[in-house]
Design a protein around this motif. Structure first.
Motif, PDB file in Angstrom:
ATOM      1  N   GLY A 663     -68.937 -40.387  47.602  1.00  0.00           N
ATOM      2  CA  GLY A 663     -68.232 -41.584  47.159  1.00  0.00           C
ATOM      3  C   GLY A 663     -68.936 -42.261  46.001  1.00  0.00           C
ATOM      4  O   GLY A 663     -68.300 -42.660  45.026  1.00  0.00           O
ATOM      5  N   GLU A 664     -70.267 -42.403  46.091  1.00  0.00           N
ATOM      6  CA  GLU A 664     -71.019 -42.983  44.979  1.00  0.00           C
ATOM      7  C   GLU A 664     -70.892 -42.116  43.740  1.00  0.00           C
ATOM      8  O   GLU A 664     -70.837 -42.631  42.610  1.00  0.00           O
ATOM      9  CB  GLU A 664     -72.489 -43.143  45.368  1.00  0.00           C
ATOM     10  N   ASN A 665     -70.840 -40.785  43.921  1.00  0.00           N
ATOM     11  CA  ASN A 665     -70.654 -39.885  42.784  1.00  0.00           C
ATOM     12  C   ASN A 665     -69.295 -40.089  42.135  1.00  0.00           C
ATOM     13  O   ASN A 665     -69.178 -40.107  40.908  1.00  0.00           O
ATOM     14  CB  ASN A 665     -70.804 -38.444  43.226  1.00  0.00           C
ATOM     15  N   ARG A 693     -71.888 -30.867  43.189  1.00  0.00           N
ATOM     16  CA  ARG A 693     -71.065 -32.053  42.940  1.00  0.00           C
ATOM     17  C   ARG A 693     -70.536 -32.047  41.508  1.00  0.00           C
ATOM     18  O   ARG A 693     -69.388 -32.426  41.250  1.00  0.00           O
ATOM     19  CB  ARG A 693     -71.899 -33.315  43.181  1.00  0.00           C
ATOM     20  N   SER A 694     -71.352 -31.629  40.580  1.00  0.00           N
ATOM     21  CA  SER A 694     -70.908 -31.565  39.193  1.00  0.00           C
ATOM     22  C   SER A 694     -69.833 -30.505  39.011  1.00  0.00           C
ATOM     23  O   SER A 694     -68.850 -30.716  38.278  1.00  0.00           O
ATOM     24  CB  SER A 694     -72.093 -31.286  38.267  1.00  0.00           C
ATOM     25  N   GLN A 695     -70.021 -29.367  39.672  1.00  0.00           N
ATOM     26  CA  GLN A 695     -68.997 -28.320  39.591  1.00  0.00           C
ATOM     27  C   GLN A 695     -67.672 -28.804  40.153  1.00  0.00           C
ATOM     28  O   GLN A 695     -66.599 -28.434  39.666  1.00  0.00           O
ATOM     29  CB  GLN A 695     -69.476 -27.081  40.344  1.00  0.00           C
ATOM     30  N   LEU A 696     -67.735 -29.654  41.158  1.00  0.00           N
ATOM     31  CA  LEU A 696     -66.520 -30.200  41.754  1.00  0.00           C
ATOM     32  C   LEU A 696     -65.933 -31.318  40.886  1.00  0.00           C
ATOM     33  O   LEU A 696     -64.773 -31.245  40.466  1.00  0.00           O
ATOM     34  CB  LEU A 696     -66.838 -30.733  43.152  1.00  0.00           C
ATOM     35  N   ALA A 856     -64.687 -22.516  51.726  1.00  0.00           N
ATOM     36  CA  ALA A 856     -64.551 -23.446  50.600  1.00  0.00           C
ATOM     37  C   ALA A 856     -64.730 -24.862  51.107  1.00  0.00           C
ATOM     38  O   ALA A 856     -64.346 -25.190  52.235  1.00  0.00           O
ATOM     39  CB  ALA A 856     -63.183 -23.292  49.948  1.00  0.00           C
ATOM     40  N   GLU A 857     -65.351 -25.683  50.304  1.00  0.00           N
ATOM     41  CA  GLU A 857     -65.511 -27.101  50.598  1.00  0.00           C
ATOM     42  C   GLU A 857     -64.874 -27.887  49.474  1.00  0.00           C
ATOM     43  O   GLU A 857     -65.296 -27.800  48.318  1.00  0.00           O
ATOM     44  CB  GLU A 857     -66.984 -27.473  50.723  1.00  0.00           C
ATOM     45  N   ASP A 858     -63.835 -28.589  49.835  1.00  0.00           N
ATOM     46  CA  ASP A 858     -63.061 -29.348  48.854  1.00  0.00           C
ATOM     47  C   ASP A 858     -62.403 -28.383  47.868  1.00  0.00           C
ATOM     48  O   ASP A 858     -61.547 -27.603  48.273  1.00  0.00           O
ATOM     49  CB  ASP A 858     -63.921 -30.377  48.139  1.00  0.00           C
ATOM     50  N   MET A 859     -62.819 -28.332  46.587  1.00  0.00           N
ATOM     51  CA  MET A 859     -62.142 -27.507  45.596  1.00  0.00           C
ATOM     52  C   MET A 859     -63.037 -26.422  45.025  1.00  0.00           C
ATOM     53  O   MET A 859     -62.687 -25.809  44.025  1.00  0.00           O
ATOM     54  CB  MET A 859     -61.596 -28.401  44.468  1.00  0.00           C
ATOM     55  N   ILE A 860     -64.212 -26.182  45.620  1.00  0.00           N
ATOM     56  CA  ILE A 860     -65.159 -25.178  45.125  1.00  0.00           C
ATOM     57  C   ILE A 860     -65.534 -24.241  46.266  1.00  0.00           C
ATOM     58  O   ILE A 860     -65.866 -24.687  47.370  1.00  0.00           O
ATOM     59  CB  ILE A 860     -66.438 -25.845  44.571  1.00  0.00           C
ATOM     60  N   SER A 861     -65.502 -22.929  46.017  1.00  0.00           N
ATOM     61  CA  SER A 861     -65.935 -21.965  47.030  1.00  0.00           C
ATOM     62  C   SER A 861     -67.447 -21.851  47.034  1.00  0.00           C
ATOM     63  O   SER A 861     -68.120 -22.274  46.088  1.00  0.00           O
ATOM     64  CB  SER A 861     -65.326 -20.596  46.734  1.00  0.00           C
TER      65      SER A 861
END
Length: 893
Positions: A663-665, A693-696, A856-861
């Motif tokens: 969330g802070e990100n 996190r950056s990749q996401l 996968a977590e969220d939008m990145i495998s």
């Protein structure tokens, strides 16, 4: 009989004499001693050797004094107030049922040393109670006041805009300003300090002339009131009425031999009373620069007591009506706007050209003299602009600044820049290996984070000199070969060494270049300021710029520019006498040496005076991962977003994800999207949570497309004081984008009024761009946010969201990266996935040669190993829950 008649005549004569005596008393000066008034609570009577009698002290808070006055005629009266104070204090005056006015009182020389000042008050005939108090702070001690009627005289009316006017009183040499027919500023006067204090109200005569004029804002009529008599120097009060503009500019000019000045005011009024109606009225403190984590502050008008830099806005957050008062010229003067609230609907306002304050302008001495040796000295033009939306008023102020001080630097015609800066996390540990690794990360592992023209600026910040010139050139080449542009950092007007030694690229020594203040080098932020006009400083600038250009850098971040604007004992260019004059010379020289070779970003720098010299300006400084730091940067965006009319782009400082919560990100990234440009800041040369996190987050094209587009977010509200607004919006291609923040440590629900965002009452489709969730709404957007989080919504009508289309490389919403790959790759999906993913790899003839299952977590495998595959081209088939199948082309190196 004769005796009776004589006595009757004597009686009539006596009555007439008494009447004339009474009229003379009430129509001439009347003196009232405060010790004869009615005191409340702790207010007491004290001795005062220099006063007319005794004084009333201990005023302030719930302690006050009131005095009844009696006048024969309704009208304006001059009130000469005698007071004593050892420090700056404000007394507030309420005359009967009239609006309360604030009277700031400068130090008189001591608590029993009297000084005086004149105020205009409007009194009705008969008895009126004058209440003197200050409910929010201590007040000065009060001695007495003298009331004198102000005689009637002729006026000259100047029209501007739609139903707006200046009404100038040729007798008192003061003026009223009317907007939409209502008086907003009353009895404004002017002054200038030179060999003595020149006050407009004390000149003997005023004459009026007018002439046509044209400046960079536009054309119109220049109205000039020329004052003479009682002084050795003349004065002009000048008003610039622009054609087709609803604002006016005011100026004061000293005329005659020796008319130089160090302090001037074209407008000082005790009665600024915007017609806002009921609601939440505010007055805006604007900082001079972005150093030392300084913040904007929207004070409630009743408690406002500050001096803002260059501009203020007095406004009603409820109905959004506002009044902007601010300088639009910054080449010679530092200007302060002093505001002291008299109540919820009135304020004292004084525009002070020649203002310095150590914790705001960073100066340690007074303002320098302007126009030394010349025959006239003008204050800056000051814009007065009342508007139905305080936000529009500030944007028009920004546009006027940009017009009057056009770009000196070359035009930036490329798309909006985005990139990475090493100060965010690597800081002093930067070296060639780490810099190359960052390039590799963005090229291989985060390929969708790019500008509209398919590049990034990879910027080496302070400690770039850990590398040799050969290594710097190698880094530039490496970044360029990967499709990126290399940037560098430098502070051109500071000496971190603070000891005497040869200046690089010159025959000078550093002690010849330091800015001297009160006989010593000026130290600020741990460095000595360097005189921007010094030949040694200029030789040093040329030396470093030549190094940077030779290495091939295409961007430069320049820092600590405030050091170049400091008021000094003197400058190497002895024709200049003010910090802003020196700043202009130094910045022009720097831009000339850059020679159009680099995108220029300013970090710590004056808010407005830097506009002509850079493309991008950081609106805040040194913010990292936490939600509190996002609140800090967005405070500057909330109340300073309008500077995007002065600069090509604003930047909210580096986006550092670190190990903070998702969330802070999200909030940290969105703060940059809302402000203008994205500058990533994590250490991508090492493993850590920030990489995933950056990749996401940096590859979410719904969010990035908003960042890439030339849209400008504005705050929905301006009632947050020292903090940031939590709702911002921008409209682009018929889509309204709404950013909502939660800075607290608890979950919140925001019910955002669509009408307050400028939307109609119909039904709208809504897409949250971080999650991809689609919904609909009407009237209100209900936003539920976890603690320390943010969301970005696109609100539109119709079944399909229209977004910008950037046709390059990996701009699609789903792809394999890195591609090509040697050991592993990952998959970026076009929607959020949490669960198993089936992956099959086929050769070009369609034969399945390998398959696996990953998560996968969220939008990145997770990472998928491919080192066992032979070099070649493959098709990757991916099946997710719901049997959705996606195919990707993949190259194994």
């Amino acid at each position: 009989m004769q005796e009776k008649i004589t006595k009757r005549k004597l009686s009539v004569k006596k009555v007439l004499t008494m009447l004339l005596f009474f009229v003379a008393i009430v129509s001439s000066a009347q003196t009232y001693e405060f010790e004869n008034g009615t005191r409340t609570n702790n207010a007491d009577i004290q001795n005062c050797d220099s006063c007319s009698g005794k004084i009333v002290g201990n005023l302030g808070g719930n302690s006050s004094v009131s005095v009844n006055v009696n006048v024969a005629t309704t009208g304006w009266y001059n009130l000469k107030l005698f007071y004593c104070t050892g420090d700056p204090r404000t007394i507030r005056l309420t005359a009967g049922s009239a609006t309360t006015i604030a009277i700031p009182c400068e130090p008189s020389g001591g608590w029993s040393t009297a000084a005086s000042k004149n105020v205009s008050v409007y009194l009705n005939s008969g008895t009126t109670t004058l209440l003197w108090d200050n409910t929010s702070s201590w007040a000065p001690n009060l001695d007495k006041f003298v009331l004198s009627p102000i005689g009637t005289s002729s006026t000259q009316t100047i029209s501007f805009g739609a139903n707006n006017s200046i009404v100038y009183n040729l007798g008192t040499k003061t003026y009223n300003v009317k907007f939409n027919g209502a008086t907003v500023i009353t009895n404004a006067s002017a002054y200038a300090y030179s060999d003595q204090q020149y006050l407009s109200v004390n000149y003997a005569t005023a004459t009026y002339t007018s002439e046509a004029f044209t400046d960079n804002i536009g054309s119109g009529t220049k109205h000039i009131f020329t004052l003479s008599g009682n002084y050795t120097l003349g004065m002009q009060q000048v008003f610039y009425a622009y054609n087709n503009k609803n604002y006016v500019a005011v100026q004061v000019v000293l005329t005659g031999n020796g008319s130089n000045s160090y302090k001037m005011s074209p407008l000082t009024s005790y009665q600024v009373t915007p017609n806002f109606g009921s609601g939440d009225t505010r007055a805006l403190f604007v900082p001079y620069d972005n150093d030392a984590w300084i913040r904007y502050n929207a004070y409630p008008l009743t408690s406002a007591e500050f001096t803002a830099s260059e501009v203020t806005n007095i406004y009603n957050n409820t109905n959004r009506k506002g009044l902007v008062i601010g300088s639009v010229e910054h080449t010679k003067w530092k200007t302060g706007i002093a505001v002291s609230g008299g109540g919820a609907s009135s304020a004292y306002v004084s525009v002070i050209a020649g203002w310095t304050k150590n914790d705001i302008t960073r100066d340690q001495r007074g303002h320098g003299w302007v126009n030394v040796g010349q025959t006239s000295c003008a204050s800056p033009k000051v814009l007065l602009n009342a508007n139905d939306d305080w936000r529009t008023g500030l944007e028009e102020f920004g546009q006027a600044n940009a017009a009057l001080q056009p770009k000196y630097i070359f035009d930036w015609t490329a798309p909006k820049p985005m990139g990475w800066n090493s100060w965010g996390a690597i800081q002093s540990n930067i070296n060639l290996t780490k810099a190359k690794a960052v390039v590799d990360f963005f090229h291989d592992d985060c390929p969708a984070f790019k500008t509209e023209d398919n590049t990034l600026f990879i910027d080496l910040d302070s400690y770039w000199d850990n590398m040799s010139d050969a290594e710097l050139a190698q880094f530039v080449t490496y970044a360029k070969n990967k499709g990126f542009k290399a940037g560098i950092y430098w502070a051109p007007f500071v000496d971190w060494g603070k000891y005497n030694r040869p200046v690089e690229g010159s025959s000078y020594t550093y002690n010849q270049c330091w800015t001297m203040v009160n006989g010593n080098p000026l130290e600020l932020d741990g460095a000595y300021a360097m005189d921007p006009t010094s030949p040694g400083t200029k030789a040093r600038i040329r030396y470093f710029m030549n190094r940077f250009k030779a290495a091939g850098f295409e961007m430069i971040k320049i820092d600590f520019l405030t050091h170049a604007s400091i008021e000094a004992d003197g400058f190497a260019n002895n024709q200049l006498h003010t910090g802003m004059e020196a700043y202009q010379e130094g910045m022009k020289f720097l831009v000339d040496e850059i020679a159009g070779k680099m995108l220029v970003q300013a970090a710590i720098s004056p808010n407005l005076a830097t506009g002509p010299f850079v493309h991008v300006r950081r609106i805040a400084c040194d913010a990292y991962t936490s939600i509190g730091e996002t609140d800090y940067t967005l405070n500057s965006t909330t109340y300073g977003w309008w500077q995007n009319k002065i600069y090509d782009y604003l930047d909210a400082d580096h986006v550092v994800f670190g190990n903070a919560s998702i969330g802070e990100n999200r909030a940290r990234l969105l703060s940059s999207v809302v402000t203008g440009t994205i500058t990533s800041g994590d250490d991508f040369s090492t493993a850590g949570a920030w990489k995933a996190r950056s990749q996401l987050l940096l590859q979410n094209n719904d969010v990035l497309n908003v960042a890439r587009a030339d849209m400008h977010f504005v705050p929905a509200d301006g009632n947050t004081g020292y903090n940031a607004a939590n709702v911002f919006s921008a409209t682009y291609n018929n889509v309204t984008y709404v950013a909502v923040f939660n800075y607290s440590n608890t979950a919140t629900t925001n019910n955002v009024s669509l009408s307050r965002l400028g939307l109609g009452s119909g039904s709208y489709s809504v897409k949250e761009l971080y999650s991809g969730t689609i919904s609909s709404t009407q009237g209100t957007l209900s936003v539920q946010l976890p603690q320390a989080d943010a969301a970005l919504y696109a609100i539109y009508q119709g079944p399909v969201l229209s977004t910008p289309n950037y046709n390059w490389g990996n701009a699609s919403t789903n792809y394999v990266f890195p591609n090509p790959a040697t050991n592993t790759f990952q998959i970026k999906f076009d929607h959020s996935i949490n669960g198993p993913v089936a992956i099959s790899v086929y050769d070009l003839v369609g034969k399945e040669i390998w398959k696996t299952t990953t998560v996968a977590e969220d939008m990145i495998s997770s990472e998928i190993p491919v080192q066992h595959l032979a070099k070649g081209v493959y098709v990757v088939k991916v099946s997710t829950s719901g049997n959705k199948v996606q195919n990707f082309k993949f190259i194994k190196q």
